[in-house]
Scaffold this motif. Structure first.
Motif, PDB file in Angstrom:
ATOM      1  N   MET A   1       0.842  -1.181   0.000  1.00  0.00           N
ATOM      2  CA  MET A   1       0.000   0.000   0.000  1.00  0.00           C
ATOM      3  C   MET A   1       0.882   1.237   0.000  1.00  0.00           C
ATOM      4  SD  MET A   1      -3.090   0.985   2.629  1.00  0.00           S
ATOM      5  CE  MET A   1      -4.159   2.376   2.277  1.00  0.00           C
ATOM      6  N   PHE A   2       0.368   2.362  -0.531  1.00  0.00           N
ATOM      7  CA  PHE A   2       1.095   3.609  -0.612  1.00  0.00           C
ATOM      8  C   PHE A   2       0.550   4.616   0.398  1.00  0.00           C
ATOM      9  CE2 PHE A   2       1.596   1.587  -4.668  1.00  0.00           C
ATOM     10  CZ  PHE A   2       2.879   1.925  -5.092  1.00  0.00           C
ATOM     11  N   TRP A   3       1.443   5.424   0.955  1.00  0.00           N
ATOM     12  CA  TRP A   3       1.018   6.510   1.836  1.00  0.00           C
ATOM     13  C   TRP A   3       0.093   7.475   1.092  1.00  0.00           C
ATOM     14  CZ3 TRP A   3      -0.039   8.864   6.106  1.00  0.00           C
ATOM     15  CH2 TRP A   3      -0.041  10.247   6.188  1.00  0.00           C
ATOM     16  N   GLU A   4       0.345   7.647  -0.217  1.00  0.00           N
ATOM     17  CA  GLU A   4      -0.443   8.609  -1.004  1.00  0.00           C
ATOM     18  C   GLU A   4      -1.869   8.145  -1.247  1.00  0.00           C
ATOM     19  OE1 GLU A   4       3.756   9.491  -1.502  1.00  0.00           O
ATOM     20  OE2 GLU A   4       2.590   7.636  -1.676  1.00  0.00           O
ATOM     21  N   GLN A   5      -2.165   6.857  -1.036  1.00  0.00           N
ATOM     22  CA  GLN A   5      -3.537   6.383  -1.204  1.00  0.00           C
ATOM     23  C   GLN A   5      -4.422   6.953  -0.096  1.00  0.00           C
ATOM     24  OE1 GLN A   5      -2.307   2.022  -1.872  1.00  0.00           O
ATOM     25  NE2 GLN A   5      -4.387   2.100  -2.684  1.00  0.00           N
ATOM     26  N   SER A   6      -5.493   7.610  -0.479  1.00  0.00           N
ATOM     27  CA  SER A   6      -6.424   8.115   0.523  1.00  0.00           C
ATOM     28  C   SER A   6      -7.158   6.954   1.176  1.00  0.00           C
ATOM     29  CB  SER A   6      -7.437   9.066  -0.126  1.00  0.00           C
ATOM     30  OG  SER A   6      -8.208   8.362  -1.094  1.00  0.00           O
ATOM     31  N   PRO A 240     -30.934  -8.597  17.921  1.00  0.00           N
ATOM     32  CA  PRO A 240     -30.791  -9.348  19.170  1.00  0.00           C
ATOM     33  C   PRO A 240     -29.488  -9.084  19.916  1.00  0.00           C
ATOM     34  CG  PRO A 240     -30.352 -10.781  17.300  1.00  0.00           C
ATOM     35  CD  PRO A 240     -30.814  -9.476  16.732  1.00  0.00           C
ATOM     36  N   ASP A 241     -28.537  -8.421  19.269  1.00  0.00           N
ATOM     37  CA  ASP A 241     -27.234  -8.214  19.898  1.00  0.00           C
ATOM     38  C   ASP A 241     -26.756  -6.807  19.556  1.00  0.00           C
ATOM     39  OD1 ASP A 241     -24.931  -8.691  21.300  1.00  0.00           O
ATOM     40  OD2 ASP A 241     -24.216 -10.337  20.038  1.00  0.00           O
ATOM     41  N   ASN A 242     -25.707  -6.382  20.270  1.00  0.00           N
ATOM     42  CA  ASN A 242     -25.053  -5.127  19.901  1.00  0.00           C
ATOM     43  C   ASN A 242     -24.487  -5.246  18.492  1.00  0.00           C
ATOM     44  OD1 ASN A 242     -23.607  -5.219  23.191  1.00  0.00           O
ATOM     45  ND2 ASN A 242     -25.560  -4.315  22.622  1.00  0.00           N
ATOM     46  N   ILE A 243     -24.442  -4.132  17.787  1.00  0.00           N
ATOM     47  CA  ILE A 243     -24.024  -4.140  16.381  1.00  0.00           C
ATOM     48  C   ILE A 243     -22.930  -3.095  16.200  1.00  0.00           C
ATOM     49  CG2 ILE A 243     -24.787  -3.941  13.983  1.00  0.00           C
ATOM     50  CD1 ILE A 243     -27.732  -3.996  15.352  1.00  0.00           C
ATOM     51  N   THR A 244     -21.780  -3.523  15.688  1.00  0.00           N
ATOM     52  CA  THR A 244     -20.686  -2.596  15.421  1.00  0.00           C
ATOM     53  C   THR A 244     -20.075  -2.913  14.064  1.00  0.00           C
ATOM     54  OG1 THR A 244     -20.184  -2.342  17.770  1.00  0.00           O
ATOM     55  CG2 THR A 244     -18.456  -1.731  16.219  1.00  0.00           C
ATOM     56  N   VAL A 245     -19.780  -1.861  13.297  1.00  0.00           N
ATOM     57  CA  VAL A 245     -19.194  -2.049  11.968  1.00  0.00           C
ATOM     58  C   VAL A 245     -18.239  -0.897  11.674  1.00  0.00           C
ATOM     59  CG1 VAL A 245     -21.184  -0.932  10.872  1.00  0.00           C
ATOM     60  CG2 VAL A 245     -19.670  -2.374   9.506  1.00  0.00           C
ATOM     61  N   ILE A 246     -17.095  -1.242  11.080  1.00  0.00           N
ATOM     62  CA  ILE A 246     -16.166  -0.266  10.517  1.00  0.00           C
ATOM     63  C   ILE A 246     -15.978  -0.620   9.050  1.00  0.00           C
ATOM     64  CG2 ILE A 246     -13.828   0.694  10.551  1.00  0.00           C
ATOM     65  CD1 ILE A 246     -13.580  -0.052  13.462  1.00  0.00           C
ATOM     66  N   ILE A 247     -16.095   0.377   8.178  1.00  0.00           N
ATOM     67  CA  ILE A 247     -15.870   0.174   6.748  1.00  0.00           C
ATOM     68  C   ILE A 247     -14.741   1.101   6.313  1.00  0.00           C
ATOM     69  CG2 ILE A 247     -16.846   0.379   4.431  1.00  0.00           C
ATOM     70  CD1 ILE A 247     -19.530  -0.381   5.586  1.00  0.00           C
ATOM     71  N   VAL A 248     -13.722   0.524   5.664  1.00  0.00           N
ATOM     72  CA  VAL A 248     -12.532   1.265   5.242  1.00  0.00           C
ATOM     73  C   VAL A 248     -12.345   1.044   3.743  1.00  0.00           C
ATOM     74  CG1 VAL A 248     -10.082   1.661   5.648  1.00  0.00           C
ATOM     75  CG2 VAL A 248     -11.508   0.714   7.485  1.00  0.00           C
ATOM     76  N   ARG A 249     -12.185   2.130   2.996  1.00  0.00           N
ATOM     77  CA  ARG A 249     -12.003   2.017   1.537  1.00  0.00           C
ATOM     78  C   ARG A 249     -10.691   2.667   1.125  1.00  0.00           C
ATOM     79  NH1 ARG A 249     -17.207   3.442  -1.258  1.00  0.00           N
ATOM     80  NH2 ARG A 249     -17.653   1.329  -0.522  1.00  0.00           N
ATOM     81  N   ALA A 250      -9.878   1.930   0.378  1.00  0.00           N
ATOM     82  CA  ALA A 250      -8.598   2.441  -0.111  1.00  0.00           C
ATOM     83  C   ALA A 250      -8.816   3.180  -1.418  1.00  0.00           C
ATOM     84  CB  ALA A 250      -7.612   1.295  -0.308  1.00  0.00           C
ATOM     85  N   GLY A 251      -8.190   4.362  -1.528  1.00  0.00           N
ATOM     86  CA  GLY A 251      -8.339   5.168  -2.728  1.00  0.00           C
ATOM     87  C   GLY A 251      -7.363   4.769  -3.820  1.00  0.00           C
ATOM     88  N   ASP A 252      -7.394   5.522  -4.912  1.00  0.00           N
ATOM     89  CA  ASP A 252      -6.485   5.280  -6.031  1.00  0.00           C
ATOM     90  C   ASP A 252      -5.070   5.707  -5.671  1.00  0.00           C
ATOM     91  OD1 ASP A 252      -8.534   4.339  -7.632  1.00  0.00           O
ATOM     92  OD2 ASP A 252      -9.013   6.333  -8.411  1.00  0.00           O
ATOM     93  N   VAL A 253      -4.099   5.155  -6.400  1.00  0.00           N
ATOM     94  CA  VAL A 253      -2.702   5.539  -6.221  1.00  0.00           C
ATOM     95  C   VAL A 253      -2.415   6.717  -7.150  1.00  0.00           C
ATOM     96  CG1 VAL A 253      -0.296   4.795  -6.364  1.00  0.00           C
ATOM     97  CG2 VAL A 253      -2.081   3.164  -5.686  1.00  0.00           C
ATOM     98  N   PRO A 254      -2.050   7.883  -6.615  1.00  0.00           N
ATOM     99  CA  PRO A 254      -1.760   9.035  -7.477  1.00  0.00           C
ATOM    100  C   PRO A 254      -0.602   8.752  -8.423  1.00  0.00           C
ATOM    101  CG  PRO A 254      -1.985   9.707  -5.171  1.00  0.00           C
ATOM    102  CD  PRO A 254      -1.926   8.211  -5.189  1.00  0.00           C
TER     103      PRO A 254
END
Length: 442
Positions: A1-6, A240-254
């Motif tokens: 992965m690149f640092w420049e990827q958002s 019926p239970d606690n619900i937790t979600v994290i969604i992470v999307r990698a951007g394009d490489v400049p």
């Protein structure tokens, strides 16, 4: 992965409809500069606590506090080893806390962590919370559930259909806290391609929605809207239970991003043209042998060539496998005792299914009718606009636009569902309803 990827992300945690408190917890640590990211990477954590009263809350809170702190402190270790050590440190902290008070005894939490850095995506995992990756309209489960259900399937004591029917889903076999030591699964590193979407969740979500449904929502909606729709659907199916979600999307490489040396196990050019030439030579030998045996009288030489090509293919396959294993063993941060997933544990299509969108449309109609009949405090003007857009898109078979439209509708209507739920809880407790809110809001 690149640092420049958002990196675009969203997170949401909800108590659900059947619990008195939320024992889930999450945390996100995004690095603010290149040096921090290069050394540590972005960190995302979901934890699902277990135990009566506030014990589960305490366990999950200890996990999300301890892991980032220890992980950043262990700068002398490579990221993968530091992540494993940080999760083990969290286990020790929770176990020690549990020994201090008999009410805290055996408290625990699941823990699923995602690390995005120069190596790619690394996952540290204990319990039955999950990490998924959505790529090119497929959703892949990257973690293995530490549960009785999955253990029975893994040991081939039951086939999946029988296990789903006979085994309780909520019995987990590994978690942070109950024991002084814990075995941590490390998955990866996996390469991160532009557009890759990662989903971390507690079992309050994946227990109510299928992999395909989560994939459709996460792949085609912005992370924030996707989190809200997923939590709303889990609640509408009973919550019926606690619900937790994290969604992470990698951007394009400049285009201006500097080139980097990928870990060897991701370098597809390692075998190069020599490998291709070897494969072509073996194929040619097989075809010549087949022609000699079938079309001429030289049957014996033809059979020798066929047998030789099969033998050569076997040795070539063993060489390639050994090469790939050796490459991964020399990769930075490699731990020979770590869990490394060579392929997803499960995979499903994340392509939008018209039946799923039509199901959302029916759900929206039923909720709208209930809201009118019971006088829920809904912003009807906003709902009407969203509903019109959604149904026009549905009629035109524009599935992604329709999905987004019905997600907006359900989000508006869920405010009324939550209000109705609070009314019922208040009436059950005190014997009367609180002062009602206006039935219609402009």
């Amino acid at each position: 992965m690149f640092w420049e990827q958002s990196v675009q992300y969203a997170a949401l945690s909800d108590i659900g409809f059947c619990r008195q408190n939320n024992q889930d917890a999450w945390v996100v640590h995004l690095r603010s500069d290149r040096e921090q990211w290069t050394n540590r990477g972005h960190l995302f954590i979901v934890a699902d606590g277990m135990g009566g009263h506030a014990v589960g809350e305490l366990a999950s809170k200890l996990a999300i506090d301890t892991i980032p702190h220890t992980f950043d402190k262990l700068r002398q270790l490579p990221p993968m080893q530091a992540l494993k050590a940080a999760i083990e440190d969290a286990n020790s902290a929770i176990n020690t806390k549990g020994q201090e008070n008999k009410d805290f005894l055996r408290m625990g939490t699941t823990c699923t962590t995602l690390l995005l850095g120069p190596l790619g995506a690394v996952i540290g995992h204990v319990g039955d919370s999950r990490a998924y990756r959505i790529r090119r309209l497929h959703i892949d489960q990257l973690t293995s559930d530490h549960s009785l259900l999955w253990e029975m399937i893994r040991q081939r004591k039951m086939n999946p259909a029988e296990a789903e029917r006979l085994c309780p889903r909520n019995v987990i076999t590994r978690s942070l806290g109950p024991d002084p030591t814990v075995r941590v699964d490390l998955e990866g590193p996996h390469p991160v391609l532009p557009g890759d979407t990662f989903l971390l969740c507690s079992d309050g979500l994946c227990g109510q929605l299928s992999d395909a449904e989560m994939g459709m929502v996460a792949a085609h909606l912005p992370p924030s809207a996707a989190c809200r729709l997923l939590v709303n659907l889990a609640n509408l199916r009973g919550g019926p239970d606690n619900i937790t979600v994290i969604i992470v999307r990698a951007g394009d490489v400049p285009d201006e991003a500097p080139s980097i040396d990928l870990p060897q196990q991701f370098n597809r050019q390692e075998l190069g043209w020599g490998s291709f030439a070897a494969w072509c030579g073996i194929a040619a030998m097989f075809c010549i042998g087949l022609s000699l045996a079938a079309l001429t009288e030289k049957t014996l030489p033809g059979l020798f060539l066929i047998a030789g090509s099969v033998l050569a293919l076997t040795f070539w396959g063993l060489f390639v496998r050994r090469h790939l294993l050796a490459a991964s063993a020399t990769a930075p941060g490699f731990d020979p005792h770590a869990t490394v997933a060579w392929r997803p544990y499960r995979t499903a299509s994340a392509r939008i299914q018209p039946q799923f969108v039509e199901k959302l449309a029916r759900m929206e109609s039923e909720l709208t009718q209930a809201a009118h009949e019971d006088g829920w405090p809904i912003d009807w003007k906003q709902h009407e606009q969203a509903s019109r857009r959604a149904r026009e898109s549905l009629a035109a078979k524009q599935w992604q636009a329709a999905l987004a439209g019905f997600a907006d509708c359900l989000d508006i209507l869920m405010a009324g569902v939550q209000w109705q739920r609070k009314q019922m809880q208040h009436e059950a407790r005190w014997g009367k309803s609180p002062t009602p809110l206006p039935k219609n809001r402009e």
